[in-house]
Structure formats: C-alpha cells, structure tokens
Design a protein around this motif. Sequence first.
Motif, PDB file in Angstrom:
ATOM      1  N   CYS A 125       6.874   6.875  -2.414  1.00  0.00           N
ATOM      2  CA  CYS A 125       5.899   5.867  -1.931  1.00  0.00           C
ATOM      3  C   CYS A 125       6.431   5.251  -0.642  1.00  0.00           C
ATOM      4  CB  CYS A 125       5.633   4.834  -3.111  1.00  0.00           C
ATOM      5  SG  CYS A 125       4.490   3.715  -2.479  1.00  0.00           S
ATOM      6  N   PHE A 126       5.661   5.534   0.356  1.00  0.00           N
ATOM      7  CA  PHE A 126       6.061   4.861   1.732  1.00  0.00           C
ATOM      8  C   PHE A 126       5.084   3.689   2.110  1.00  0.00           C
ATOM      9  CE2 PHE A 126       7.599   9.361   1.924  1.00  0.00           C
ATOM     10  CZ  PHE A 126       8.842   9.126   2.028  1.00  0.00           C
ATOM     11  N   ARG A 127       5.569   2.821   2.710  1.00  0.00           N
ATOM     12  CA  ARG A 127       4.876   1.670   3.219  1.00  0.00           C
ATOM     13  C   ARG A 127       3.923   1.881   4.368  1.00  0.00           C
ATOM     14  NH1 ARG A 127       5.531  -3.962   2.590  1.00  0.00           N
ATOM     15  NH2 ARG A 127       7.630  -3.487   1.340  1.00  0.00           N
ATOM     16  N   TYR A 128       4.240   3.003   5.130  1.00  0.00           N
ATOM     17  CA  TYR A 128       3.400   3.026   6.242  1.00  0.00           C
ATOM     18  C   TYR A 128       2.807   4.687   6.125  1.00  0.00           C
ATOM     19  CZ  TYR A 128       5.649  -0.888   8.105  1.00  0.00           C
ATOM     20  OH  TYR A 128       5.863  -2.215   8.159  1.00  0.00           O
ATOM     21  N   PRO A 129       1.641   5.207   6.803  1.00  0.00           N
ATOM     22  CA  PRO A 129       1.262   6.559   6.814  1.00  0.00           C
ATOM     23  C   PRO A 129       2.402   7.665   7.045  1.00  0.00           C
ATOM     24  CG  PRO A 129      -0.421   5.039   7.824  1.00  0.00           C
ATOM     25  CD  PRO A 129       0.905   4.365   7.779  1.00  0.00           C
ATOM     26  N   THR A 130       2.147   8.597   6.409  1.00  0.00           N
ATOM     27  CA  THR A 130       2.961   9.553   6.538  1.00  0.00           C
ATOM     28  C   THR A 130       2.462  10.471   7.680  1.00  0.00           C
ATOM     29  OG1 THR A 130       2.206  10.926   4.962  1.00  0.00           O
ATOM     30  CG2 THR A 130       4.116   9.721   4.464  1.00  0.00           C
ATOM     31  N   PRO A 131       3.284  11.399   8.357  1.00  0.00           N
ATOM     32  CA  PRO A 131       2.800  12.331   9.699  1.00  0.00           C
ATOM     33  C   PRO A 131       1.812  13.232   8.944  1.00  0.00           C
ATOM     34  CG  PRO A 131       5.084  12.178   9.694  1.00  0.00           C
ATOM     35  CD  PRO A 131       4.725  11.486   8.425  1.00  0.00           C
ATOM     36  N   GLY A 132       1.905  13.699   7.637  1.00  0.00           N
ATOM     37  CA  GLY A 132       1.298  14.689   7.202  1.00  0.00           C
ATOM     38  C   GLY A 132      -0.179  14.331   6.911  1.00  0.00           C
ATOM     39  N   GLU A 133      -0.549  12.789   6.949  1.00  0.00           N
ATOM     40  CA  GLU A 133      -1.946  12.427   6.757  1.00  0.00           C
ATOM     41  C   GLU A 133      -2.941  12.646   7.883  1.00  0.00           C
ATOM     42  OE1 GLU A 133      -2.261   8.549   5.046  1.00  0.00           O
ATOM     43  OE2 GLU A 133      -0.271   8.653   4.276  1.00  0.00           O
ATOM     44  N   SER A 134      -2.419  13.000   8.810  1.00  0.00           N
ATOM     45  CA  SER A 134      -3.329  13.494   9.971  1.00  0.00           C
ATOM     46  C   SER A 134      -4.055  14.572   9.684  1.00  0.00           C
ATOM     47  CB  SER A 134      -2.347  13.661  11.260  1.00  0.00           C
ATOM     48  OG  SER A 134      -1.662  12.470  11.664  1.00  0.00           O
ATOM     49  N   PRO A 135      -5.285  14.824  10.176  1.00  0.00           N
ATOM     50  CA  PRO A 135      -6.172  15.881  10.034  1.00  0.00           C
ATOM     51  C   PRO A 135      -5.554  17.253  10.567  1.00  0.00           C
ATOM     52  CG  PRO A 135      -7.280  14.446  11.370  1.00  0.00           C
ATOM     53  CD  PRO A 135      -6.065  13.745  10.891  1.00  0.00           C
ATOM     54  N   GLY A 136      -5.501  18.330  10.034  1.00  0.00           N
ATOM     55  CA  GLY A 136      -5.013  19.699  10.477  1.00  0.00           C
ATOM     56  C   GLY A 136      -3.552  19.749  10.247  1.00  0.00           C
ATOM     57  N   ILE A 137      -2.879  18.812   9.710  1.00  0.00           N
ATOM     58  CA  ILE A 137      -1.400  19.017   9.316  1.00  0.00           C
ATOM     59  C   ILE A 137      -1.402  19.489   8.061  1.00  0.00           C
ATOM     60  CG2 ILE A 137       0.795  17.807   9.338  1.00  0.00           C
ATOM     61  CD1 ILE A 137      -0.236  17.708  12.026  1.00  0.00           C
ATOM     62  N   VAL A 138      -0.396  20.409   7.953  1.00  0.00           N
ATOM     63  CA  VAL A 138      -0.219  21.146   6.438  1.00  0.00           C
ATOM     64  C   VAL A 138       0.793  20.269   5.890  1.00  0.00           C
ATOM     65  CG1 VAL A 138       0.284  23.159   5.487  1.00  0.00           C
ATOM     66  CG2 VAL A 138      -1.256  23.286   7.111  1.00  0.00           C
ATOM     67  N   GLY A 139       2.086  19.983   6.723  1.00  0.00           N
ATOM     68  CA  GLY A 139       3.177  19.402   5.806  1.00  0.00           C
ATOM     69  C   GLY A 139       3.773  18.615   6.573  1.00  0.00           C
ATOM     70  N   ASN A 140       4.756  17.883   5.939  1.00  0.00           N
ATOM     71  CA  ASN A 140       5.690  16.886   6.575  1.00  0.00           C
ATOM     72  C   ASN A 140       7.035  17.539   6.896  1.00  0.00           C
ATOM     73  OD1 ASN A 140       3.831  14.850   6.483  1.00  0.00           O
ATOM     74  ND2 ASN A 140       4.738  14.295   4.297  1.00  0.00           N
ATOM     75  N   PHE A 141       6.984  18.884   6.811  1.00  0.00           N
ATOM     76  CA  PHE A 141       8.201  19.602   6.722  1.00  0.00           C
ATOM     77  C   PHE A 141       8.380  20.405   8.168  1.00  0.00           C
ATOM     78  CE2 PHE A 141       6.453  19.562   2.634  1.00  0.00           C
ATOM     79  CZ  PHE A 141       7.240  18.573   1.903  1.00  0.00           C
ATOM     80  N   GLU A 149       1.027  -1.216  -0.145  1.00  0.00           N
ATOM     81  CA  GLU A 149       0.061  -0.026  -0.221  1.00  0.00           C
ATOM     82  C   GLU A 149       0.867   1.349  -0.112  1.00  0.00           C
ATOM     83  OE1 GLU A 149      -2.908   2.064   3.362  1.00  0.00           O
ATOM     84  OE2 GLU A 149      -2.901  -0.261   2.887  1.00  0.00           O
ATOM     85  N   CYS A 150       0.619   2.176  -0.811  1.00  0.00           N
ATOM     86  CA  CYS A 150       1.369   3.331  -1.042  1.00  0.00           C
ATOM     87  C   CYS A 150       0.890   4.547  -0.128  1.00  0.00           C
ATOM     88  CB  CYS A 150       1.530   3.813  -2.408  1.00  0.00           C
ATOM     89  SG  CYS A 150       2.867   2.826  -3.198  1.00  0.00           S
ATOM     90  N   HIS A 151       1.501   5.162   0.599  1.00  0.00           N
ATOM     91  CA  HIS A 151       1.443   6.427   1.202  1.00  0.00           C
ATOM     92  C   HIS A 151       2.317   7.539   0.715  1.00  0.00           C
ATOM     93  CE1 HIS A 151      -1.396   4.682   4.232  1.00  0.00           C
ATOM     94  NE2 HIS A 151      -0.537   3.587   4.146  1.00  0.00           N
ATOM     95  N   PHE A 152       1.569   8.445   0.081  1.00  0.00           N
ATOM     96  CA  PHE A 152       2.562   9.484  -0.654  1.00  0.00           C
ATOM     97  C   PHE A 152       2.589  10.867   0.518  1.00  0.00           C
ATOM     98  CE2 PHE A 152       0.878   7.218  -4.244  1.00  0.00           C
ATOM     99  CZ  PHE A 152       2.022   6.891  -4.862  1.00  0.00           C
ATOM    100  N   PRO A 153       3.728  11.552   0.485  1.00  0.00           N
ATOM    101  CA  PRO A 153       3.701  12.919   1.302  1.00  0.00           C
ATOM    102  C   PRO A 153       2.706  13.713   0.777  1.00  0.00           C
ATOM    103  CG  PRO A 153       5.904  12.069   0.481  1.00  0.00           C
ATOM    104  CD  PRO A 153       4.810  11.099  -0.089  1.00  0.00           C
TER     105      PRO A 153
END
Length: 183
Positions: free
Chosen positions: A81-97, A53-57
């Motif tokens: 493509c990451f195997r696990y959910p990225t931190p930015g997929e949480s609601p209210g998060i604008v970016g992974n940076f 399963e792909c999780h994209f930033p």
Amino acid sequence: MAFWTQLGLLLWKNFTYRRRQTFQLLIEVAWPLFIFFILISVRLSYPPYEQHECHFPNKAMPSAGTLPWIQGIICNANNPCFRYPTPGESPGIVGNFNASIVSRLFSDAKRLLLYSQQDTSINDVQKVLGKLRKLGNSSGSDLKLRDFLVDNETFSDFLHQNVSMPSSAVEELLDAEVNLQQV
C-alpha cells in the motif's frame, strides 16, 4: 373509505395496542437505545485509527501480455500500500515494471530485432551477446551489482539521499560482486 379515514383508523388501532402492551412497548424502545449506547461507548473507548489513502500497484490481466501479467503476480504478491499514486495508475500504462531487468531485456531484444537494418544495431547485438556470454560462462564473480543497473538510475541517489550513506559506501555497494548461482 377514504385514505385519511383508513390511516386514522390504523393509527388508532396501533395506539390502542401499544397502550395495552406497555412492557412490550418499553422493550421495543429500550432495546435499540441500549444497542446505540453500546456503540457510542465502543467508539469512545477505541478512537478511529487514521489510515492514509492506499494506492496499490496495478496488476495486469492476461490479455495485456504474458510478461506484464507474470510480473504483476510475482512483484505484487504481498499487495503493498503506497501513500501516493503509482505510475501505473495513469491511463494507457500496463504495468509499473518498465524499468525492471526483464522488461529492459525484452525491449532491447525487440529494438534489435525490429531495427536490424540500422548500422548501430550490430554494436548493440555484440554488447548483448557479450553480456549473455559473461552471464553463461562466469561463476558470478565477474558480475558486479552495477552491471544490473541502468546508467543514471536512481538507486545510488536513493542510497545517498534517503538512506544517508556516504558516497564511498554507495560506490563500494555498487561494485559488490554478484554470485548468480546463489541468487
């Protein structure tokens, strides 16, 4: 005429037409079967490739702000493509940076400008100005890789645990000099 009578006459007409056109009937039955058997043979010859399963930033839109938008474009240009959910997929998060150097610089500047009434901000301003002077005046020989990292950051743990580098090599890498002119 009633519905059932019309249906019966229509079926009788189709049956009579099919009985008179036997070659066309064979083609109409054999052609889909032929294509179906081709699909089965291709499926058996080339088994499906199992892809995780792909999780994209996430990539921020321009309405999120200029900095997150530009970071989303530059940092995710190769679309990993990451195997696990990225931190930015949480609601209210604008970016992974949130931990990037530019984000930390802007957050530090924001903290300094918004809370300038506190006594500790003068020391913080002096630290930031010292680092900026060091960046501007030096040819890059005074800067070490450690200066660009936050204390207790996971980079050294990653090198030590995941890459299995010895502690001396990790320390040597963190003490390596960075030449900003070449960067």
